[in-house]
Motif scaffolding. Structure first.
Motif, mmCIF file in Angstrom:
data_model
loop_
_atom_site.group_PDB
_atom_site.id
_atom_site.type_symbol
_atom_site.label_atom_id
_atom_site.label_comp_id
_atom_site.label_asym_id
_atom_site.label_seq_id
_atom_site.Cartn_x
_atom_site.Cartn_y
_atom_site.Cartn_z
ATOM 1 N N GLY A 98 -4.598 36.305 5.907
ATOM 2 C CA GLY A 98 -6.137 36.047 6.261
ATOM 3 C C GLY A 98 -6.378 34.505 6.533
ATOM 4 N N LEU A 99 -6.010 33.774 5.617
ATOM 5 C CA LEU A 99 -6.169 32.274 5.622
ATOM 6 C C LEU A 99 -5.453 31.801 6.864
ATOM 7 N N PHE A 100 -4.129 32.300 7.176
ATOM 8 C CA PHE A 100 -3.422 31.892 8.484
ATOM 9 C C PHE A 100 -4.112 32.246 9.752
ATOM 10 N N LEU A 101 -4.810 33.441 9.899
ATOM 11 C CA LEU A 101 -5.332 33.903 11.060
ATOM 12 C C LEU A 101 -6.535 33.037 11.127
ATOM 13 N N GLY A 102 -7.555 32.832 10.061
ATOM 14 C CA GLY A 102 -8.627 31.949 10.212
ATOM 15 C C GLY A 102 -8.313 30.377 10.622
ATOM 16 N N PHE A 103 -7.405 29.771 9.933
ATOM 17 C CA PHE A 103 -6.922 28.572 10.165
ATOM 18 C C PHE A 103 -6.579 28.523 11.580
ATOM 19 N N ALA A 104 -5.475 29.401 12.376
ATOM 20 C CA ALA A 104 -4.901 29.609 13.716
ATOM 21 C C ALA A 104 -6.418 29.862 14.551
ATOM 22 N N GLU A 105 -7.155 30.521 14.284
ATOM 23 C CA GLU A 105 -8.449 30.695 15.293
ATOM 24 C C GLU A 105 -9.205 29.492 15.604
ATOM 25 N N VAL A 106 -9.867 28.860 14.271
ATOM 26 C CA VAL A 106 -10.598 27.847 14.352
ATOM 27 C C VAL A 106 -10.071 26.465 14.955
ATOM 28 N N LEU A 107 -8.590 26.175 14.562
ATOM 29 C CA LEU A 107 -8.065 24.970 15.296
ATOM 30 C C LEU A 107 -7.760 25.299 16.546
ATOM 31 N N SER A 108 -7.547 26.470 17.199
ATOM 32 C CA SER A 108 -7.342 26.739 18.542
ATOM 33 C C SER A 108 -8.327 26.692 19.275
ATOM 34 N N VAL A 109 -9.637 26.720 18.804
ATOM 35 C CA VAL A 109 -10.911 26.680 19.403
ATOM 36 C C VAL A 109 -11.264 25.256 19.485
ATOM 37 N N ALA A 110 -10.927 24.458 18.341
ATOM 38 C CA ALA A 110 -11.328 23.144 18.153
ATOM 39 C C ALA A 110 -10.545 22.333 19.281
ATOM 40 N N TYR A 111 -9.173 22.522 19.413
ATOM 41 C CA TYR A 111 -8.336 21.796 20.062
ATOM 42 C C TYR A 111 -7.664 22.123 21.471
#
Length: 293
Positions: free
Chosen positions: A246-259
């Motif tokens: 769950g943490l992996f997916l959250g980080f992947a989504e937010v960072l992909s939106v940001a960058y």
């Protein structure tokens, strides 16, 4: 700012982990992929927003109401759908199909009662205050999500690892028949698992509804896809894996939106998940073990 994005990712990943915990708990103990879990998640959000809006109640009451009502809904689904299938030794695919039907009933029922439009929590449901630490902006909602999620995950982990109840649940996960012969109340623990898993899903629904400021009948469908991805990534039936996935997916989504961009959010997140599974097909904590009847 990278630090701010990491905080945002942590809060979103905690909700994903909380949702996936209930999902993987059902699979680990009952051996069922419960595809109605996304609809239960949605019911939790509606339960909280309706009771808060109509009776002018604080958020903690809404969370408690969602926890209990979704837990009872999970019990009802187990009693009416899963228990009869267990009694008939139905193949694993049959409960999965049955829970799809339950999800459709719940989605259509909620849409018939409340309509298809977005519903929002009361504006004063969460404090507008925020905390600034070394340039990092942390809202009361994000802080609450992180703290509540980690407390619930820690309680569940300790209960499974350190208590007699947890040992009984692990025994059932290995072999329900052997657990029954040892004097364990297998059916009672099936009910308890269904209650706890659905209650966690309901809480996750409230938190996502607050986080996105939108509650609607089909909100559980994308979460269901992510929940399946998380438990596969972490290792089917493994609590630690559900948390980390769950943490992996959250980080992947937010960072992909940001960058990268919001349009690539799911593509990047699920692409990374695919790459991880190419390296570890069993998931992060998965083992090649077959459940004994």
């Amino acid at each position: 700012m990278l630090e701010q994005q990491l905080v945002n990712a942590l809060s979103l990943g905690c909700v994903y982990a909380l949702f996936a915990l209930g999902f993987t708990l059902i699979f680990g103990v009952l051996g069922v992929i419960n595809l109605s879990h996304g609809a239960v998640f949605m019911v939790g959000a509606y339960a909280a927003v309706q009771v808060m809006a109509h009776f002018d109640l604080p958020l903690w009451i809404g969370l408690l109401f969602a926890f209990v009502s979704c837990g009872l809904l999970g019990l009802l689904i187990d009693f009416l759908v899963l228990k009869p299938l267990r009694a008939r030794n139905a193949p694993h695919l049959i409960p999965m199909i049955a829970t799809i039907g339950v999800a459709i009933i719940l989605n259509n029922g909620v849409q018939g009662l409340f309509g298809a439009q977005n519903v929002r929590f009361p504006a004063d449901a969460v404090s507008s205050e925020s905390l600034n630490l070394a340039g990092i902006h942390l809202t009361a909602l994000e802080l609450g999500i992180i703290l509540l999620s980690f407390v619930l995950m820690a309680v569940l982990m300790l209960a499974l690892k350190r208590t007699q109840l947890g040992r009984a649940l692990r025994a059932i996960a290995e072999s329900p028949k052997a657990a029954y012969l040892l004097g364990i109340n297998v059916e009672g623990l099936f009910y308890l698992t269904s209650f706890a898993a659905a209650a966690l899903g309901g809480l996750a629904g409230v938190l996502i509804g607050l986080y996105s400021n939108a509650v609607f009948p089909l909100m559980g469908q994308p979460m269901l896809h992510k929940g399946i991805a998380v438990i596969i990534l972490g290792g089917m039936g493994d609590i630690r894996g559900a948390m980390l996935g769950g943490l992996f997916l959250g980080f992947a989504e937010v960072l992909s939106v940001a960058y990268i961009g919001s349009t690539m959010r799911d593509a990047v997140a699920f692409g990374l998940l695919f790459l991880v599974l190419l390296v570890r097909p069993k998931g992060l904590f998965g083992t090649v073990q077959e459940r004994k009847v």
